[in-house]
Design a protein around this motif. Structure first.
Motif, PDB file in Angstrom:
ATOM      1  N   TRP A  37       0.918  -1.173  -0.107  1.00 44.63           N
ATOM      2  CA  TRP A  37      -0.139   0.032   0.223  1.00 44.63           C
ATOM      3  C   TRP A  37       0.910   1.279   0.073  1.00 44.63           C
ATOM      4  O   TRP A  37       0.669   2.280  -0.616  1.00 44.63           O
ATOM      5  CB  TRP A  37      -1.040   0.018   1.221  1.00 44.63           C
ATOM      6  N   ALA A  41       0.762   3.956  -2.575  1.00 44.38           N
ATOM      7  CA  ALA A  41       0.471   5.423  -2.370  1.00 44.38           C
ATOM      8  C   ALA A  41       1.561   6.414  -3.065  1.00 44.38           C
ATOM      9  O   ALA A  41       1.143   7.573  -3.159  1.00 44.38           O
ATOM     10  CB  ALA A  41       0.163   5.502  -0.856  1.00 44.38           C
ATOM     11  N   SER A  42       2.929   5.662  -2.887  1.00 42.14           N
ATOM     12  CA  SER A  42       3.997   6.669  -3.442  1.00 42.14           C
ATOM     13  C   SER A  42       3.878   7.128  -4.834  1.00 42.14           C
ATOM     14  O   SER A  42       4.346   7.840  -5.400  1.00 42.14           O
ATOM     15  CB  SER A  42       5.186   6.219  -3.131  1.00 42.14           C
ATOM     16  N   SER A  44       0.837   7.528  -6.626  1.00 46.11           N
ATOM     17  CA  SER A  44      -0.541   8.076  -6.588  1.00 46.11           C
ATOM     18  C   SER A  44      -0.792   9.504  -6.097  1.00 46.11           C
ATOM     19  O   SER A  44       0.339   9.972  -5.773  1.00 46.11           O
ATOM     20  CB  SER A  44      -1.602   7.245  -5.538  1.00 46.11           C
ATOM     21  N   SER A  46      -2.535  12.840  -4.213  1.00 44.22           N
ATOM     22  CA  SER A  46      -2.850  13.083  -2.825  1.00 44.22           C
ATOM     23  C   SER A  46      -4.616  12.851  -2.744  1.00 44.22           C
ATOM     24  O   SER A  46      -4.940  12.203  -1.784  1.00 44.22           O
ATOM     25  CB  SER A  46      -2.679  14.490  -2.483  1.00 44.22           C
ATOM     26  N   ILE A  49      -4.957   9.157  -2.492  1.00 45.36           N
ATOM     27  CA  ILE A  49      -4.751   8.537  -1.321  1.00 45.36           C
ATOM     28  C   ILE A  49      -5.889   8.916   0.013  1.00 45.36           C
ATOM     29  O   ILE A  49      -6.237   8.024   0.788  1.00 45.36           O
ATOM     30  CB  ILE A  49      -3.327   9.026  -0.686  1.00 45.36           C
ATOM     31  N   ALA A  54      -5.468   4.306  -3.498  1.00 47.72           N
ATOM     32  CA  ALA A  54      -4.205   4.262  -3.848  1.00 47.72           C
ATOM     33  C   ALA A  54      -3.693   3.160  -4.857  1.00 47.72           C
ATOM     34  O   ALA A  54      -2.965   3.255  -5.610  1.00 47.72           O
ATOM     35  CB  ALA A  54      -3.425   4.480  -2.786  1.00 47.72           C
ATOM     36  N   TRP A 251       0.791  14.432  -0.198  1.00 45.64           N
ATOM     37  CA  TRP A 251       1.032  12.977   0.661  1.00 45.64           C
ATOM     38  C   TRP A 251       1.653  11.939  -0.166  1.00 45.64           C
ATOM     39  O   TRP A 251       2.284  11.050   0.062  1.00 45.64           O
ATOM     40  CB  TRP A 251      -0.465  12.468   0.921  1.00 45.64           C
ATOM     41  N   GLY A 252       1.633  11.944  -1.468  1.00 42.03           N
ATOM     42  CA  GLY A 252       2.195  11.244  -2.499  1.00 42.03           C
ATOM     43  C   GLY A 252       3.639  11.287  -2.346  1.00 42.03           C
ATOM     44  O   GLY A 252       4.463  10.398  -2.249  1.00 42.03           O
ATOM     45  N   PHE A 255       4.894   9.656   0.857  1.00 43.03           N
ATOM     46  CA  PHE A 255       4.942   8.151   0.778  1.00 43.03           C
ATOM     47  C   PHE A 255       6.314   7.736  -0.230  1.00 43.03           C
ATOM     48  O   PHE A 255       6.894   6.668  -0.048  1.00 43.03           O
ATOM     49  CB  PHE A 255       3.961   7.514   0.270  1.00 43.03           C
TER      50      PHE A 255
END
Length: 287
Positions: A37, A41-42, A44, A46, A49, A54, A251-252, A255
């Motif tokens: 996950w 997420a890294s 995807s 924000s 997420i 994600a 957030w991407g 992660f």
């Protein structure tokens, strides 16, 4: 009849081990799921997420998250600092501990047991107990914010464990090689560097990897002694990135930074797992 009895006993043994296997299996599945996950997420955005999408990759793979994390969030600085600290501490602790462990394991002298016990006791001292005296000393000497000071502290932290591990490892190696070399006129120091060090390579690689991962994941001492972002390791560095994320919402990128930081230790462990297991098991067998 005997074959059936042996099969029955083996089945009973496996059934007794089944709960443990299930627990380990569930833990492995949970860990793999979490890592998958985080990796998803890294790649995807924000919004994806935050919506919990994600794993769907509705807008494709966003590799630019890694570019932003490496540059804009100073992950490159934290990464290179941690690489410097971990590598220097790993090599330095081995250079100090290997000769000490060899002497403690091979030579009988007054105070040998006291020194061994002191290393074991030093391993039980919490780091927080020595932070204030060390910080006071470095402040008085105007050495705070110096990378060399942090490297020396890390080396000192790893010496007790490294020496204790290698003392056991050297003690389990056969003395026949040393005796043969001594008969041929080889001096003790040459015996150590030319014969015993290569024989102890599995143990040194094993403890070196443990030391590397320990320093790479270290947080508290780096936070106290680095004193600025240019000297921080990945632990405090990620904390500062997380704080920044509260305002930017990238957030991407966060992660992606986590994956960058986590990847070296994962690859190191995967590539050298056989060596680690071999070093641990070899240290438990008499030569």
């Amino acid at each position: 009849m005997k074959r059936n009895s042996a099969s029955h006993l083996e089945l009973k043994k496996q059934m007794r081990l089944l709960p443990g296997h299930l627990i380990v299996g569930l833990w492995c599945l949970f860990t793999i799921g979490m890592l998958a996950w985080i990796a998803a997420a890294s790649l995807s955005t924000s919004p994806e997420i935050m919506r919990g999408d994600a794993l769907k990759f509705e807008t494709g793979f966003h590799f630019e998250n890694y570019v932003k994390a490496w540059g804009a969030n100073n992950i490159s600085v934290f990464f290179m600092n941690s690489l410097l600290y971990a590598t220097s501490a790993m090599v330095g602790s081995l250079l100090v501990s290997a000769p000490a462990a060899y002497i403690l394991s091979r030579f009988v002298f007054k105070g040998n047991n006291v020194i061994r016990s002191s290393f074991v006791m030093a391993m039980s001292v919490p780091h927080i107990m020595i932070v204030l005296p060390l910080f006071s000393l470095t402040t008085q000497m105007a050495l705070t914010g110096n990378k060399l000071v942090l490297i020396l502290i890390y080396i000192g932290m790893q010496v007790p464990y490294t020496t204790t591990f290698l003392t056991t490892f050297f003690g389990n190696l056969s003395r026949g090689y040393e005796e043969a070399a001594s008969i041929d006129g080889c001096p003790p120091m040459k015996i150590f560097w030319k014969i015993m060090m290569p024989l102890a390579q599995p143990g040194m690689v094993t403890v070196g990897i443990f030391n590397f991962m320990s320093i790479w994941n270290e947080y508290f001492l780096s936070l106290i002694f680095a004193s600025s972002e240019k000297n921080m390791s990945v632990g405090p560095g990620l904390k500062s990135v997380l704080t920044a994320m509260q305002y930017t919402g990238d957030w991407g990128g966060l992660f992606a930074a986590v994956v960058i930081v986590f990847l070296p230790t994962l690859l190191l462990f995967i590539c050298l797992s056989k060596t680690i297991i071999g070093g641990i098991t070899a240290g438990g067998m008499k030569g």
